[in-house]
Design a protein around this motif. Structure first.
Motif, mmCIF file in Angstrom:
data_model
loop_
_atom_site.group_PDB
_atom_site.id
_atom_site.type_symbol
_atom_site.label_atom_id
_atom_site.label_comp_id
_atom_site.label_asym_id
_atom_site.label_seq_id
_atom_site.Cartn_x
_atom_site.Cartn_y
_atom_site.Cartn_z
ATOM 1 N N LYS A 1 -1.476 29.628 -32.826
ATOM 2 C CA LYS A 1 -2.634 30.527 -32.772
ATOM 3 C C LYS A 1 -2.208 31.974 -33.041
ATOM 4 O O LYS A 1 -2.042 32.769 -32.122
ATOM 5 N N LYS B 1 -5.885 26.879 -35.263
ATOM 6 C CA LYS B 1 -6.841 26.999 -34.169
ATOM 7 C C LYS B 1 -6.408 26.175 -32.952
ATOM 8 O O LYS B 1 -6.605 26.581 -31.814
ATOM 9 N N ASP B 2 -5.792 25.015 -33.229
ATOM 10 C CA ASP B 2 -5.514 24.064 -32.160
ATOM 11 C C ASP B 2 -4.095 24.156 -31.593
ATOM 12 O O ASP B 2 -3.883 23.873 -30.417
ATOM 13 N N THR B 3 -3.123 24.519 -32.436
ATOM 14 C CA THR B 3 -1.724 24.447 -32.010
ATOM 15 C C THR B 3 -1.038 25.802 -32.109
ATOM 16 O O THR B 3 -0.573 26.351 -31.115
ATOM 17 N N PHE C 1 -6.840 23.683 -39.442
ATOM 18 C CA PHE C 1 -7.120 23.627 -38.009
ATOM 19 C C PHE C 1 -5.882 23.726 -37.137
ATOM 20 O O PHE C 1 -5.985 23.963 -35.934
#
Length: 278
Positions: A80, A76-78, A73
């Motif tokens: 990209k 996706k979160d940090t 993840f």
């Protein structure tokens, strides 16, 4: 410039592979599987990777399947990335979507140059027993991923099997508790060169720890590998590959620092943030 990097035991680490560092001390979880955090990065490595991504095109390159890659993840979160290479070069993701033209080209290349997967499985079944083989998976209809008890591997039999399948256009790689059986035409390096041309990049720095990363590292202009893993065991010195001084999870920080230093050197000054490329 492109930074193309393997993931497991290069940028990200399980508790078993990270070395002396304990997860709760300086690391953060970056992958969730069956309600458990199973992969980690140091806080500093995440910061450095974000800086790398701001300066150049970062391309994750992994033997993981698409589903396994999407569990991470942090991407996706940090961090990209616009592009990713999964399935050992069999799949290229563009903004999360598979490039079907590349997939068709790889499938044709494998069919042309490697023996059918069923033949390899038949030879594997001649040496595999429940005493040392725990699970078997044919991943993405491209290669075999096998979980084993490494200390119980019948090494002479495995060596003979490795030589046998090499003549049939397949490679064998051991990474921790996993054995990968991969068609030679399934190449991380070929996928990276395809994206290098697509992006119009003049220079690629690559990182990886296993023999499955060798095609990626040799295709890059500059190559870095951690001081652990299959590559370091096979090549304690290499004319094209620079090995880190640290092993374990701290190697990720060191190699990211080297990438930033080389990027600065090539540009002659501190680089401005790159423009987005899709």
């Amino acid at each position: 410039m492109i930074f193309a990097s393997d993931l497991d035991q290069t940028l990200i680490y399980s508790e078993a592979s990270m070395g002396q560092l304990k997860p709760q001390e300086q690391t953060v979880p970056i992958e969730l599987y069956e309600e458990r955090h199973i992969s980690f990065m140091t806080k500093r490595a995440i910061h450095l990777l974000a800086e790398v991504t701001a300066r150049m095109d970062f391309i994750p390159v992994t033997t993981r399947t698409v589903v396994q890659y999407e569990r991470i993840f942090v991407f996706k979160d940090t961090v990209k990335p616009n592009y990713a290479i999964t399935s050992n070069g069999g799949t290229i993701l563009v903004n999360g979507q598979a490039d079907e033209h590349w997939k068709q080209a790889v499938t044709a290349a494998v069919a042309h140059s490697s023996a059918p997967a069923a033949d390899i499985k038949r030879y594997w079944d001649e040496i595999a027993t429940p005493e040392w083989v725990l699970t078997e998976k044919y991943a993405d209809d491209l290669f075999y991923s096998l979980v084993v008890l490494r200390d119980k591997i019948p090494q002479p039999g495995l060596d003979d099997f490795r030589a046998r399948i090499a003549e049939l256009g397949w490679n064998l790689s051991i990474q921790g508790r996993k054995i990968y059986l991969v068609p030679a035409a399934l190449s991380k390096g070929a996928a990276m060169l395809h994206l290098k041309e697509r992006l119009g990049a003049s220079n690629v720095i690559a990182a990886g720890d296993s023999l499955l990363d060798e095609s990626l590292l040799l295709a890059a202009d500059e190559a870095i590998a951690p001081r652990h893993g299959e590559l370091f065991k096979h090549y304690p010195e290499h004319p094209h590959i620079t090995f880190t001084q640290h092993s374990g999870i701290y190697a990720s920080e060191e190699l990211l620092e080297q990438v930033l230093e080389r990027n600065t050197y090539r540009n002659g000054t501190i680089c401005e943030k790159k423009e987005g490329v899709v």
